[in-house]
Design a protein around this motif. Structure first.
Motif, PDB file in Angstrom:
ATOM      1  N   LEU A 131      47.564  38.160  28.266  1.00  0.00           N
ATOM      2  CA  LEU A 131      47.724  37.195  28.210  1.00  0.00           C
ATOM      3  C   LEU A 131      47.203  36.254  29.392  1.00  0.00           C
ATOM      4  O   LEU A 131      48.206  35.056  29.201  1.00  0.00           O
ATOM      5  N   VAL A 132      48.358  37.095  30.964  1.00  0.00           N
ATOM      6  CA  VAL A 132      48.670  36.818  31.777  1.00  0.00           C
ATOM      7  C   VAL A 132      47.157  36.126  32.238  1.00  0.00           C
ATOM      8  O   VAL A 132      47.581  34.933  32.438  1.00  0.00           O
ATOM      9  N   ALA A 133      46.254  36.991  32.400  1.00  0.00           N
ATOM     10  CA  ALA A 133      44.601  36.518  32.781  1.00  0.00           C
ATOM     11  C   ALA A 133      44.361  35.113  31.827  1.00  0.00           C
ATOM     12  O   ALA A 133      43.928  34.042  32.302  1.00  0.00           O
ATOM     13  N   VAL A 134      44.408  34.924  30.546  1.00  0.00           N
ATOM     14  CA  VAL A 134      44.162  33.713  30.092  1.00  0.00           C
ATOM     15  C   VAL A 134      45.135  32.988  30.184  1.00  0.00           C
ATOM     16  O   VAL A 134      45.285  31.621  30.258  1.00  0.00           O
ATOM     17  N   ALA A 135      45.871  32.874  30.243  1.00  0.00           N
ATOM     18  CA  ALA A 135      47.403  31.871  30.683  1.00  0.00           C
ATOM     19  C   ALA A 135      46.472  30.731  31.656  1.00  0.00           C
ATOM     20  O   ALA A 135      46.863  30.263  32.763  1.00  0.00           O
ATOM     21  N   VAL A 136      47.284  31.993  33.127  1.00  0.00           N
ATOM     22  CA  VAL A 136      46.311  31.705  34.826  1.00  0.00           C
ATOM     23  C   VAL A 136      44.462  31.246  34.368  1.00  0.00           C
ATOM     24  O   VAL A 136      44.774  30.427  34.930  1.00  0.00           O
ATOM     25  N   SER A 137      43.874  32.024  33.838  1.00  0.00           N
ATOM     26  CA  SER A 137      42.451  30.850  33.458  1.00  0.00           C
ATOM     27  C   SER A 137      42.563  29.506  32.716  1.00  0.00           C
ATOM     28  O   SER A 137      42.472  28.581  33.234  1.00  0.00           O
ATOM     29  N   ARG A 158      44.320  30.498  42.725  1.00  0.00           N
ATOM     30  CA  ARG A 158      44.749  30.803  41.443  1.00  0.00           C
ATOM     31  C   ARG A 158      43.606  31.509  41.373  1.00  0.00           C
ATOM     32  O   ARG A 158      43.482  32.362  40.330  1.00  0.00           O
ATOM     33  N   TRP A 159      42.445  31.275  42.169  1.00  0.00           N
ATOM     34  CA  TRP A 159      41.072  32.318  41.637  1.00  0.00           C
ATOM     35  C   TRP A 159      41.430  33.813  42.401  1.00  0.00           C
ATOM     36  O   TRP A 159      40.697  34.218  41.419  1.00  0.00           O
ATOM     37  N   ILE A 160      41.574  33.619  43.417  1.00  0.00           N
ATOM     38  CA  ILE A 160      42.405  35.036  43.624  1.00  0.00           C
ATOM     39  C   ILE A 160      43.143  35.892  42.447  1.00  0.00           C
ATOM     40  O   ILE A 160      42.547  36.938  42.266  1.00  0.00           O
ATOM     41  N   ILE A 161      44.536  34.553  42.020  1.00  0.00           N
ATOM     42  CA  ILE A 161      44.892  35.769  41.547  1.00  0.00           C
ATOM     43  C   ILE A 161      44.329  36.178  40.073  1.00  0.00           C
ATOM     44  O   ILE A 161      43.688  37.240  38.876  1.00  0.00           O
ATOM     45  N   LEU A 162      42.983  35.218  39.624  1.00  0.00           N
ATOM     46  CA  LEU A 162      42.482  35.099  38.230  1.00  0.00           C
ATOM     47  C   LEU A 162      41.544  37.149  38.424  1.00  0.00           C
ATOM     48  O   LEU A 162      41.149  37.410  37.315  1.00  0.00           O
ATOM     49  N   VAL A 163      40.575  36.351  39.150  1.00  0.00           N
ATOM     50  CA  VAL A 163      39.952  37.631  39.375  1.00  0.00           C
ATOM     51  C   VAL A 163      40.781  39.064  39.449  1.00  0.00           C
ATOM     52  O   VAL A 163      39.661  40.067  39.183  1.00  0.00           O
ATOM     53  N   GLY A 164      41.880  38.997  40.840  1.00  0.00           N
ATOM     54  CA  GLY A 164      42.731  40.293  40.583  1.00  0.00           C
ATOM     55  C   GLY A 164      43.078  41.106  39.223  1.00  0.00           C
ATOM     56  O   GLY A 164      43.455  41.621  38.842  1.00  0.00           O
ATOM     57  N   PHE A 165      43.528  39.891  38.311  1.00  0.00           N
ATOM     58  CA  PHE A 165      43.802  40.124  36.630  1.00  0.00           C
ATOM     59  C   PHE A 165      42.365  40.666  36.204  1.00  0.00           C
ATOM     60  O   PHE A 165      42.927  41.795  35.361  1.00  0.00           O
ATOM     61  N   PHE A 166      41.421  39.967  35.904  1.00  0.00           N
ATOM     62  CA  PHE A 166      40.641  41.433  35.372  1.00  0.00           C
ATOM     63  C   PHE A 166      39.654  41.389  35.971  1.00  0.00           C
ATOM     64  O   PHE A 166      39.497  42.411  35.603  1.00  0.00           O
ATOM     65  N   LEU A 168      42.059  44.442  37.140  1.00  0.00           N
ATOM     66  CA  LEU A 168      42.516  45.633  36.562  1.00  0.00           C
ATOM     67  C   LEU A 168      42.578  45.463  35.258  1.00  0.00           C
ATOM     68  O   LEU A 168      42.868  46.704  34.906  1.00  0.00           O
ATOM     69  N   ILE A 169      42.311  44.665  34.568  1.00  0.00           N
ATOM     70  CA  ILE A 169      42.028  44.903  33.294  1.00  0.00           C
ATOM     71  C   ILE A 169      40.683  46.090  34.034  1.00  0.00           C
ATOM     72  O   ILE A 169      40.873  47.153  32.367  1.00  0.00           O
ATOM     73  N   ALA A 170      39.570  45.488  34.119  1.00  0.00           N
ATOM     74  CA  ALA A 170      38.503  46.610  34.050  1.00  0.00           C
ATOM     75  C   ALA A 170      39.036  47.933  34.167  1.00  0.00           C
ATOM     76  O   ALA A 170      38.663  48.563  33.495  1.00  0.00           O
ATOM     77  N   ILE A 171      39.430  47.965  35.396  1.00  0.00           N
ATOM     78  CA  ILE A 171      40.342  49.302  36.245  1.00  0.00           C
ATOM     79  C   ILE A 171      40.972  50.202  34.844  1.00  0.00           C
ATOM     80  O   ILE A 171      41.151  51.146  34.967  1.00  0.00           O
ATOM     81  N   PHE A 172      41.555  48.998  34.543  1.00  0.00           N
ATOM     82  CA  PHE A 172      42.967  49.676  33.462  1.00  0.00           C
ATOM     83  C   PHE A 172      42.102  50.501  32.229  1.00  0.00           C
ATOM     84  O   PHE A 172      41.906  51.127  31.833  1.00  0.00           O
ATOM     85  N   TYR A 173      41.124  49.671  32.331  1.00  0.00           N
ATOM     86  CA  TYR A 173      40.943  49.222  30.647  1.00  0.00           C
ATOM     87  C   TYR A 173      39.665  50.920  31.000  1.00  0.00           C
ATOM     88  O   TYR A 173      39.087  51.737  30.130  1.00  0.00           O
ATOM     89  N   TRP A 174      39.143  50.877  31.950  1.00  0.00           N
ATOM     90  CA  TRP A 174      37.492  52.591  32.382  1.00  0.00           C
ATOM     91  C   TRP A 174      38.493  53.664  32.229  1.00  0.00           C
ATOM     92  O   TRP A 174      38.363  54.684  31.636  1.00  0.00           O
ATOM     93  N   LEU A 175      39.467  52.861  33.432  1.00  0.00           N
ATOM     94  CA  LEU A 175      40.379  54.420  32.959  1.00  0.00           C
ATOM     95  C   LEU A 175      41.504  55.201  31.939  1.00  0.00           C
ATOM     96  O   LEU A 175      41.403  56.080  31.596  1.00  0.00           O
ATOM     97  N   ARG A 176      41.423  54.098  30.858  1.00  0.00           N
ATOM     98  CA  ARG A 176      41.708  54.890  29.627  1.00  0.00           C
ATOM     99  C   ARG A 176      40.957  55.847  28.589  1.00  0.00           C
ATOM    100  O   ARG A 176      41.788  56.217  28.441  1.00  0.00           O
TER     101      ARG A 176
END
Length: 298
Positions: A131-137, A158-166, A168-176
């Motif tokens: 949700l945060v990543a979509v809102a920032v985008s 904003r670009w750094i925040i967006l890349v950071g959130f995505f 996190l999504i990739a890392i989080f998803y892979w670890l999960r």
């Protein structure tokens, strides 16, 4: 979040909420005659009615996204009816102080369906990140000059925040999923599909929220597409202020601050207050649907 930071963070969030509510109340007292004259009651009621239906459709999409994330990260056996009903029934709880009881209610409901604690918590974290990543985008469509002065320093980042959130999504998803390849059938395909589907639902939710807001906004120069980044920024502000019940006060203050210079402060305040009414009515409607619709999966 560490326990040592939880209480100070909540106090800060509560303080910001009080400040924002005070600002909105102060401006309402100052602008009440102009706000009252903006639209007759029949126009207000019809606009809020249409906006409530549209925003409720967005709420259904949020519930569907929750089901997709539960299937991807918790259990592929969870039914759409059960997950969607649980999400709808929990929505009103977000207006309780602390802004966490709707999450707790959803968690309890998922546990009652036989899902384990950790996967359900994982899905909730994934929901917040997406949700945060979509809102920032979506906020990227707003020029830096459109942000309040206190937030303009964020624009270059904003670009750094967006890349950071995505990231996190990739890392989080892979670890999960790394340790659950054998636990879920078709983990990678179903999981990626669930995350992408949830992301599409969140994008559509913000679009419907902008359309709903447009029914209340007396500014012909702005259409729903132009309002979309503003709605995203205001939602994000309410979400990030920990402890604000449903973003109460924070989102209204941001709407007035962002739209006031464009269309007039009275018009922005009128639309912000009406939109808060719409969101509450929508959550109430979804709650009733969640209560009344039977769960045939049991």
């Amino acid at each position: 979040m560490p326990a040592s930071l939880t209480r100070p963070t909540r106090w800060i969030g509560a303080g910001l909420t009080v400040v924002c509510l005070g600002f909105v109340l102060w401006r309402f007292v100052q602008l009440a005659p102009r706000v009252a004259a903006l639209a007759p009651w029949p126009s207000l009621i019809s606009g809020m009615g249409l906006a409530t239906l549209v925003y409720s459709a967005g709420g259904v999409l949020l519930a569907i996204a929750w089901w997709l994330l539960l299937r991807a990260l918790a259990s592929p056996s969870i039914t759409a009816t059960s997950a969607v009903r649980g999400h709808m029934r929990a929505q009103l709880a977000k207006y309780a102080p602390g802004n966490v009881f709707h999450l707790a209610a959803r968690h309890v409901h998922a546990r009652q369906q036989g899902l384990d604690h950790v996967p359900v918590a994982t899905a909730a974290v994934a929901e917040s990140i997406l949700l945060v990543a979509v809102a920032v985008s979506l906020s990227f469509a707003m020029p830096a000059t459109g942000l309040p002065g206190a937030l303009q320093w964020l624009a270059p980042w904003r670009w750094i925040i967006l890349v950071g959130f995505f990231g996190l999504i990739a890392i989080f998803y892979w670890l999960r999923l790394r340790d659950r390849m054998s636990a879920l059938d078709g983990t990678w395909h179903a999981g990626i599909g669930g995350v992408l589907g949830a992301t599409a639902c969140y994008c559509s939710f913000f679009a419907l929220a902008a359309i709903a807001f447009r029914f209340l906004f007396e500014a012909p120069a702005l259409d729903a597409l132009e309002l979309l980044p503003t709605i995203a920024v205001c939602w994000l502000g309410g979400f990030l202020v920990i402890g604000s019940p449903g973003g109460l006060g924070v989102r209204e203050a941001l709407l007035v601050g962002l739209l006031g210079p464009v269309c007039g402060e009275a018009e922005a305040l009128y639309a912000a207050l009406a939109f808060r009414g719409v969101t509450i009515l929508s959550d109430l409607l979804l709650f009733l649907v969640g209560i009344l619709v039977p769960d045939h999966s049991r």
